[in-house]
Design an enzyme around this catalytic site. Structure first.
Site, short mmCIF file in Angstrom:
data_model
loop_
_atom_site.label_atom_id
_atom_site.label_comp_id
_atom_site.label_asym_id
_atom_site.label_seq_id
_atom_site.Cartn_x
_atom_site.Cartn_y
_atom_site.Cartn_z
CE LYS A 156 43.26 40.05 51.69
NZ LYS A 156 42.72 38.72 52.05
CG ASN A 157 44.55 36.76 48.96
OD1 ASN A 157 44.29 37.23 50.06
ND2 ASN A 157 43.69 36.76 47.96
CB CYS A 185 34.64 39.32 52.90
SG CYS A 185 35.96 40.51 52.77
NE ARG A 237 35.32 33.58 51.46
CZ ARG A 237 36.28 34.47 51.34
NH1 ARG A 237 36.13 35.66 51.85
NH2 ARG A 237 37.40 34.17 50.73
CG ASP A 287 39.82 38.66 45.43
OD1 ASP A 287 38.69 38.28 45.78
OD2 ASP A 287 40.86 38.23 45.96
NE ARG A 332 39.72 41.35 56.20
CZ ARG A 332 39.11 40.62 55.27
NH1 ARG A 332 37.89 40.89 54.93
NH2 ARG A 332 39.72 39.60 54.72
C1 UD1 Z 1 40.92 32.91 48.37
C2 UD1 Z 1 41.35 34.35 48.51
C3 UD1 Z 1 40.22 35.29 48.10
C4 UD1 Z 1 39.74 34.95 46.70
C5 UD1 Z 1 39.40 33.46 46.59
C6 UD1 Z 1 39.05 33.04 45.16
C7 UD1 Z 1 42.91 34.30 50.35
C8 UD1 Z 1 43.22 34.75 51.74
N1 UD1 Z 1 41.69 34.62 49.90
O1 UD1 Z 1 39.84 32.69 49.28
O2 UD1 Z 1 40.72 36.63 48.13
O3 UD1 Z 1 38.60 35.72 46.40
O4 UD1 Z 1 40.51 32.65 47.02
O5 UD1 Z 1 40.11 33.33 44.32
O6 UD1 Z 1 43.75 33.75 49.66
N2 UD1 Z 1 34.25 26.70 48.71
C9 UD1 Z 1 33.39 25.70 49.16
N3 UD1 Z 1 33.81 24.90 50.18
C10 UD1 Z 1 35.05 25.04 50.74
C11 UD1 Z 1 35.92 26.05 50.27
C12 UD1 Z 1 35.48 26.87 49.24
O7 UD1 Z 1 32.27 25.55 48.66
O8 UD1 Z 1 35.37 24.27 51.66
C13 UD1 Z 1 33.80 27.59 47.63
C14 UD1 Z 1 33.69 29.03 48.10
O9 UD1 Z 1 32.47 29.29 48.73
C15 UD1 Z 1 33.84 29.77 46.80
C16 UD1 Z 1 34.83 28.90 46.02
O10 UD1 Z 1 34.78 27.62 46.62
O11 UD1 Z 1 32.62 29.82 46.14
C17 UD1 Z 1 36.26 29.39 46.02
O12 UD1 Z 1 36.70 29.53 47.34
P1 UD1 Z 1 38.25 29.42 47.74
O13 UD1 Z 1 39.07 29.26 46.51
O14 UD1 Z 1 38.37 28.39 48.80
O15 UD1 Z 1 38.51 30.85 48.34
P2 UD1 Z 1 39.35 31.22 49.63
O16 UD1 Z 1 40.53 30.32 49.73
O17 UD1 Z 1 38.46 31.36 50.79
#
Ligand code: UD1
Length: 422
Positions: free
Chosen positions: A27-28, A121, A126, A310, A403
């Site tokens: 998915k990711n 989620c 996030r 995850d 999902r």
């Molecule tokens: C992706 C994955 C998700 C996985 C996560 C971490 C997809 C669709 N989803 O989510 O399944 O759990 O990586 O491996 O690929 N953060 C901030 N500010 C930002 C962005 C992120 O503070 O602008 C923080 C988030 O709150 C979190 C951490 O950084 O604590 C990691 O987030 P991120 O790597 O961005 O996760 P996603 O890309 O949303």
């Protein structure tokens, strides 16, 4: 196959698992690749996409933008040459965190875009501050108004970005945006997840010049044109992990054929320590468990190649039925213990120390119950708990699980589990 919001799962626990299943496509990896398809000037043919709600929704968003999408079984043909609309469907975006991955490609294509804060989620705040900060470094003008964020890239230029955290989404957005931006963009502290690498491989196949994917420094040299290609995204390491943990919980033997087994190295090490017998030969992994499970002292999530957040809730369930005590440290998200209340209803012993730490003490047996899923991975973990619990478990809110898992019940039923959708 279609999914219904009010679907529930009925599980009779206690069956051992045995057999072999094909692991679905990631998915990711698929979601950002679908988004990046918008950058191609020809048709993109994506093979073997997972039949899950998030992918169906992403296809709907692209269609609403004006892309021509033809789905043949699990293959998608995406032709975005006639897209004129820059308006994303806000309701759909709200349902899915992954809509944020559309930012990089739509901004590259249309020069300006307005996003609503993405949904998804409930596993944590996030925020998207890292995305915004990174785009600002490339001279993109970003303005926020209530729930809306406006991005204007008319004066964008290549540059150097240092991410404060190796965010997967921010890395993927900048990569998509920068591959058609004139000049050299460098991302320091980039995410190293295999799904980021897959996106870069896809873009490079289209003609992009991206170097260093899978390391902490990604360099992108902008090109004028990207062409349509045929591509099959990688398999889903989280689904593979779910299947291994399911067999570890239930006992039995599972055999999986997958090219990317090494992406689950950390999980495999933990499962071996807990008493599973694991054999890896080339692309084949066999896991059996016939002795009682022993707890591991500590599980700590982190960015790749560390143990993935995850899979954290699945290991929580596994340790609920193991001998001993485990400390779980969740270091990526701040609200990833949503299933604890549900597991306690089943007789699990878990103390939440704070938002990031939980202590799990193993019990001999979980009891079945009526449970609610609150997020995707937590929901799948409740299914695993149901598989080992005594009696009949009903799980509500299955749409969260849908999902990310292609009919989870069929996959588990083929291994001998007593589970059905009602
Ligand atoms: C992706 C994955 C998700 C996985 C996560 C971490 C997809 C669709 N989803 O989510 O399944 O759990 O990586 O491996 O690929 N953060 C901030 N500010 C930002 C962005 C992120 O503070 O602008 C923080 C988030 O709150 C979190 C951490 O950084 O604590 C990691 O987030 P991120 O790597 O961005 O996760 P996603 O890309 O949303």
């Amino acid at each position: 196959m279609s999914y219904k919001v009010r679907d529930r799962l009925k599980i009779i626990g206690g069956k051992k698992l045995k057999g072999e299943v094909k692991v679905q496509t990631s998915k990711n990896a698929t979601l950002p690749i679908m988004s990046a398809s918008l950058l191609a000037e020809g048709k993109v043919y994506l093979k073997d996409c997972p039949d899950i709600i998030d992918v169906q929704n992403m296809a709907k968003i692209l269609k609403k933008l004006g892309a021509n999408i033809v789905r043949t079984q699990d293959d998608y043909l995406i032709d975005s040459s006639n897209i004129k609309d820059v308006c994303l469907d806000y309701d759909l975006c709200k349902t899915m965190r992954s809509s944020i991955f559309l930012l990089g490609s739509t901004l590259a294509k249309f020069q300006s875009i307005c996003l609503t804060m993405p949904g998804g989620c409930k596993i944590g705040k996030r925020p998207i501050d890292i995305h915004i900060e990174a785009f600002r470094r490339l001279n993109v003008k970003v303005t926020q108004l209530d729930d809306f964020v406006f991005f204007n890239a008319s004066k964008a230029r290549a540059g150097k970005i240092r991410l404060k955290l190796p965010s997967v989404g921010a890395t993927e957005n900048i990569v998509q945006f920068a591959c058609k931006l004139k000049g050299k963009t460098i991302i320091y502290n980039s995410a190293r997840e295999p799904e980021v690498v897959d996106l870069c491989n896809f873009l490079n196949k289209m003609g992009a010049k991206i170097y260093g994917a899978g390391t902490k420094k990604i360099t992108i040299i902008g090109v004028e044109k990207l062409q349509g290609v045929e591509y099959k995204p990688i398999s889903d390491r989280i689904v593979l992990g779910t299947l291994l943990v399911a067999t570890a919980i239930c006992g039995g033997t599972i055999r999986l054929i997958d090219k990317n087994i090494n992406q689950n190295k950390k999980l495999i090490e933990i499962l071996a320590l807990m008493g599973c017998q694991i054999n890896i030969k080339n692309d084949i992994i066999t896991l059996s468990r016939d002795v009682p499970l022993k707890s591991v002292q500590k599980i700590c999530t982190g960015y790749y190649p560390n143990f993935p957040t995850d899979l954290q809730s699945m290991l929580m369930v596994l340790n609920c039925v193991a001998n001993g005590q485990t400390r779980i440290e969740e270091q990526v998200f701040e609200n990833r213990f949503l299933i604890v209340g549900e597991l306690k209803k089943m007789g699990a012993k878990i103390d939440i120390v704070n938002n990031h730490t939980a202590i799990v003490s193993g019990v001999r047996q979980l009891k079945a119950g009526k449970l609610k899923a609150y997020d995707l991975r937590g929901g799948a973990s409740l299914v695993l708990a149901g598989l080992v619990a005594k009696g009949e478990t009903i799980i509500e809110n299955v749409h969260y699980i849908d999902r990310g898992y292609c009919h989870i019940e069929n996959m588990l039923k083929s291994l001998g589990a007593d589970i059905e959708r009602i």
